[in-house]
Motif scaffolding. Sequence first.
Motif: not given
Length: 483
Positions: A275-278, A280-282, A403-404
């Motif tokens: 989940d690349a978006d999540a 990046q938010q982190e 997320h990964y």
Amino acid sequence: MSNHLTKSNYLNGLQCHKRLWYEENHRDKKPDTTISQQRIFDQSKKVGILARDYFPEGVLINAIAPPNSVEQTEEVMTEGNSCIFEASFVFNEVLVRCDILQKDSNAWRIIEVKASTSVKEEHLQDLAIQKYVLTGQGVNISETQLMLINNKGCVYPDLSNLFIIENVTDRVDQLMNSVRSNIETFKTILDGNDEPQVLIGEQCDKPNTCPFKSHCWEAVPKQSIFTIPRLNWNKKNELIEKGIFSIFDLPTNFSLTLSQRTYVNSVLHNEPAIDADAIQQELANLQYPIHFLDFETDNPAIPRFDGLHPYQQFPFQYSCHVLHQNNEIEHYEYLHTDSTDPRLSVVESLLNHVSSCGSVVVYNASFEQGVLKHLADFFPEHAPPLQSIIDRIWDLLDIFKKHYTHPDFCGSNSLKAVLPVLAPSLDYQDLDVRDGTEAQATWNLMLNTEDETDKNEWINRLKAYCKTDTLATVKIYKALLAL
């Protein structure tokens, strides 16, 4: 079979018939003892020796080989001694040695010393075989007891209450009916030429990892059913009995939870779930300068510094890579190299190198938070800046929990599982120290050597390992940024 079945043989047989047979017939398949394992053995031995100080009337049986040790035991008992260390007995071709045998009126109590904080099933089995042999030799046993580490009440420097005694007579007596039949089974196995046919399973790691596990598991593939997260042993055994070990052979209708099925599908299709978006938010929550921090700690059974409980962790080393906004990286480290208390030196060095602002990245935050909290509690004059570090901790592990996931993680999200996928250029296999338990053992070896060349070698190995831990988190962080 050797002349006697020993207590160790008996306990090995209870774990696995194949282990019992291999210990006698195929020790060549047993890997060399690691420094981590040797440290555990040495620590248990020290605990056993220290326990004798609580019985000043005790007499040590110093003969090693039977029948000498058995004869010496008989002599000491005949002389009327009320407490014996390493008393040796043979009955029904079974040899046992008792850590402590203490006279109780007209009977004796067996006291087994363990470097453990709680009663375990294998401890009870240990006492059961001892009671069987001594009773068979006509020794009247009134109680069977465990002498355990008191990790709650004992605080250094007062070691007067390092041990607690647990009376486990009733629980041991419940095992006595099966001892004789177990002995006969184990003798038959040891006298035989044929390797017992035993499927791999939970017993390979219970109560301790079998030294022959790597041999028995050599055909298990990398992407195996054992990597499926939180798959219980009933389901694993169901597959083992059918000869199914590879995830690629898993029946399509096999019952799995949603997260387990997601993992299996990622392996089958060789597709990571990111989940690349999540992510990046982190990552956007991090503030420069970013400190990548890791501690190495020791936790001996017998504490040796003020205020420490048995098995309480204390830091002796840290590594910190600091990433600045201009992409410059600085590295700081501290390693305590003598036998004095390392904690204050660690604190003073740490506070010189971790600035008062910026995120602190760790891998598994609860560990570093626990280390820092202990330091803040013990050194209240340094508590505010240490608490500031705790407040700024950011856990890189959470990314791989939430997320990964990747098939090549093989069901793990540990640093050493993640690193080869995200930063394959950095390899722990190039190091002489490769995990935290080896670091503990190496540090203690370094402290106890008088050879300066050896000491410097241990120091270099420790620094290389700890530095790699924080460099690994830097490389993983940059790989995540690149997403």
